[in-house]
Design a protein around this motif. Sequence first.
Motif, mmCIF file in Angstrom:
data_model
loop_
_atom_site.group_PDB
_atom_site.id
_atom_site.type_symbol
_atom_site.label_atom_id
_atom_site.label_comp_id
_atom_site.label_asym_id
_atom_site.label_seq_id
_atom_site.Cartn_x
_atom_site.Cartn_y
_atom_site.Cartn_z
ATOM 1 N N ASN A 182 0.851 -1.176 0.000
ATOM 2 C CA ASN A 182 0.000 0.000 0.000
ATOM 3 C C ASN A 182 0.894 1.235 0.000
ATOM 4 O O ASN A 182 2.106 1.139 -0.203
ATOM 5 N N HIS A 183 0.303 2.412 0.227
ATOM 6 C CA HIS A 183 1.077 3.638 0.160
ATOM 7 C C HIS A 183 2.115 3.734 1.274
ATOM 8 O O HIS A 183 3.028 4.563 1.198
ATOM 9 N N GLU A 184 1.989 2.896 2.292
ATOM 10 C CA GLU A 184 2.938 2.954 3.402
ATOM 11 C C GLU A 184 4.090 1.961 3.248
ATOM 12 O O GLU A 184 5.042 2.007 4.011
ATOM 13 N N GLY A 185 3.995 1.057 2.280
ATOM 14 C CA GLY A 185 5.082 0.114 2.084
ATOM 15 C C GLY A 185 4.577 -1.277 1.749
ATOM 16 O O GLY A 185 3.407 -1.468 1.417
ATOM 17 N N ASP A 274 4.701 -2.148 7.762
ATOM 18 C CA ASP A 274 3.536 -1.818 8.585
ATOM 19 C C ASP A 274 2.839 -3.121 8.936
ATOM 20 O O ASP A 274 2.088 -3.672 8.138
ATOM 21 N N ASP A 275 3.131 -3.639 10.136
ATOM 22 C CA ASP A 275 2.623 -4.966 10.460
ATOM 23 C C ASP A 275 1.903 -5.032 11.802
ATOM 24 O O ASP A 275 1.591 -6.100 12.268
ATOM 25 N N HIS A 276 1.625 -3.877 12.414
ATOM 26 C CA HIS A 276 0.939 -3.871 13.717
ATOM 27 C C HIS A 276 1.625 -4.788 14.712
ATOM 28 O O HIS A 276 0.988 -5.559 15.416
ATOM 29 N N GLY A 277 2.942 -4.733 14.782
ATOM 30 C CA GLY A 277 3.659 -5.548 15.756
ATOM 31 C C GLY A 277 4.203 -6.820 15.169
ATOM 32 O O GLY A 277 4.855 -7.567 15.851
#
Length: 340
Positions: A182-185, A274-277
């Motif tokens: 996505n736009h974040e990686g 970006d994996d929420h932990g």
Amino acid sequence: MSTDTQGITLTLTHHGTSHTFSFSSDATISDLSDEVASSLSIPPSNQKFMISKLGLLKPPFKDPHLPISSIADKKITLMGSTAAEASSIEQASFEASRRVSRPRPVQKVQAYKTRDWKKEQEESQYTFLTLRPLPYLPNPSRSLQFLQRLKDDAGIKAAMRKHKFTVPLLTEMNPIEHTQSNHEGTSRTLGLNRNAGEVIELRLRTDAYDGYRDYKTIRKTLCHELAHNVHGPHDRKFWDLCKQIEKEVEGADWRSGGRTVGDEEYYEGGEEVDDHGGWTGGEFVLGASSAGGAESVGQESSQGMSRREILAKAAEERIERLRRLREQNEQSENAGSGSG
């Protein structure tokens, strides 16, 4: 899905390709299985239907008379190999076993050296019972050799024997099915543990399918997944066991003299994700940080924070860590020049 007075149209996905079938209004899931066998050359013994809200169904069905009309409006994913693909896997397995059983030069041994029967028995019990590459990806025999290398790894064998781990299936995952951008990686799932060790999946291949990932990275991922045989959530007990298994694997690896393979540090993840932990539904995501480490944004400190706030906090911590490291290097250089 469409229905009328004459019949039902059902669509399912197999290996990323959609297939549409037409049935009479009174057709059952057994009719669907027969049609898949006829049209796609996938025998019933290889068929697995993942149906949303129903779960996994496979022949012989518990309810062979389940109406197709009850599932035609649901997302259906077909998993299974054609007879030809299954044959290629069997041939690759045969070739691999033949290489393993090839006679080797006789080595001299001590006259009264005895075999450790207990160890051999435990290693045959606490291991991966089945190795399975993905037959529809290029060179499945190479993936099978990679899985065999993990199974035969001295450190992995020792850790599984100590913790009494028996895993029915060790298999590879398709990179494209476990990569999200996505736009974040870009987020890449490295491993999956299903049903507390019933199946472990590992990301062996590169994104372009033109090679294989670093062995040390994959072996560490496997340690991570083995820890999920005991603990599901990422709490302190899980991370303690995970680190313990990693140390046991390193210590029992006779090829590296009890050190990390190649005298190098394990790959800790060189991509920002970006994996929420790092974990979603039991998935080990590339770039995740271990709990309690310098990079982690812990559950306690991230309570009530949005995804963007968690990412920002992680970025600040990385910047601060780099600043401290640079200051330490400058102090060391100054101290060295002053002592001369």
